[in-house]
Design an enzyme around this catalytic site. Structure first.
Site, mmCIF file in Angstrom:
data_model
loop_
_atom_site.group_PDB
_atom_site.id
_atom_site.type_symbol
_atom_site.label_atom_id
_atom_site.label_comp_id
_atom_site.label_asym_id
_atom_site.label_seq_id
_atom_site.Cartn_x
_atom_site.Cartn_y
_atom_site.Cartn_z
ATOM 1 C CE LYS A 135 -0.767 -11.453 -3.001
ATOM 2 N NZ LYS A 135 -2.676 -11.476 -2.480
ATOM 3 C CB THR A 193 -3.210 -2.151 3.502
ATOM 4 O OG1 THR A 193 -2.547 -2.439 4.548
ATOM 5 C CG2 THR A 193 -1.771 -0.753 3.222
ATOM 6 N N GLY A 216 -7.629 -5.001 2.030
ATOM 7 C CA GLY A 216 -7.995 -4.704 0.893
ATOM 8 C C GLY A 216 -7.199 -5.333 -0.455
ATOM 9 C CB THR A 217 -3.778 -5.074 -0.418
ATOM 10 O OG1 THR A 217 -3.131 -5.722 0.433
ATOM 11 C CG2 THR A 217 -3.458 -3.125 -0.256
ATOM 12 C CB CYS A 219 -9.902 -8.655 -2.343
ATOM 13 S SG CYS A 219 -9.650 -9.796 -1.218
#
Length: 277
Positions: free
Chosen positions: A177, A210, A212-213, A215
């Site tokens: 990522k 942002t 929790g992106t 998860c």
């Protein structure tokens, strides 16, 4: 008439009391995308928009009993792992995963959005040697890549090297990522199995909320896989969902707010879907 059950997806992760990440984000994502989400809680955190104020791992026996209760009765079509906290829990969960044939998405959670540690240093080797070999796809961010492999990604050219280092631990696929890459105008990810290569691009949104992106992305991939998508298709669909959730993220508390897991229900759409090559 009896309704047919939706796809069943299990998350094995920690709780975020603020509701933006962890088990809470996982279950919201699964519901939003049409799956029945189930949970194995590994740790409890005291957490809000400002950071993590405390974390308490659960006993390995509690994790194992939750897992067996769900898997042995209800069954699963995909699993996702998140915060595992300790070496003992990493090894316990890796052993449990070996008993299930369903695909597994491993989010090797190391630190929170605020920089708080969520994985004991002594657990890193267990992640490398026990957990990642059980992964259908691993979804590390750039900090987690550095933590696990020592490879530091400063640009797109480094992402292939990072992916190769992660694949060496044994996962079938890895999604690097690159959302934190300062040199990229897009939110760029690299998905590869060492043979196929898929670059996923989406627009960056000027939104600091942002939480929790990571998860959310891993849970979305697991949900799409449970619905029958192959890994590249699941990753593209999941990135589209997360892109929209980031665009719709909202302020909460005094710090970093969460992405909006329910934006699809309100008819909102991301500005554009990710492209892939």
């Amino acid at each position: 008439m009896t309704a047919q059950a939706p796809p069943r997806v299990l998350t094995v992760a920690g709780s975020d009391s603020g509701g933006g990440a962890g088990i809470q984000a996982d279950l919201k994502t699964m519901l939003a995308l049409g799956a029945h989400g189930m949970s194995v809680l590994t740790a409890v955190t005291a957490q809000n928009s400002l950071g993590v104020q405390g974390a308490w791992p659960l006993p390995a026996e509690a994790v194992e009993r939750q897992f067996r209760s769900v898997v042995d009765d209800i069954g699963v079509q995909a699993l996702k792992t998140g915060m595992l906290a300790s070496a003992e829990l990493v090894e316990t969960v890796a052993g449990l995963l070996s008993s299930v044939a369903a695909p597994v998405v491993v989010d090797p959670v190391g630190v929170s959005k605020h920089g708080d540690s969520l994985l004991a240093t002594e657990a890193l080797d267990a992640v490398r040697t026990k957990l990642l070999p059980a992964a259908t796809v691993a979804t590390p961010n750039l900090d987690e890549v550095a933590q696990l492999t020592g490879v530091r990604v400063s640009g797109e050219a480094d992402m292939r090297r990072a992916a190769a280092a992660m694949l060496a631990f044994g996962s079938q696929w890895v999604l690097i990522k690159g959302g934190h890459l300062p040199s990229s105008d897009d939110a760029l990810d690299l998905l590869t199995n060492g043979t196929e290569e898929h670059w996923l691009r989406a627009p960056r949104h000027d939104n600091r909320h942002t939480h929790g992106t990571g998860c959310t992305l891993a849970s979305a991939i697991a949900t799409y896989v449970a619905k029958g998508y192959d890994v590249p298709g699941a990753a593209r669909a999941a990135k589209a969902y997360v892109t929209g959730a980031i665009a719709a993220g909202f302020p909460l508390g005094g710090g970093i707010g969460p992405v909006d897991h329910g934006y699809l229900w309100r008819g909102q759409q991301p500005d554009s879907s990710p492209s892939g090559v």
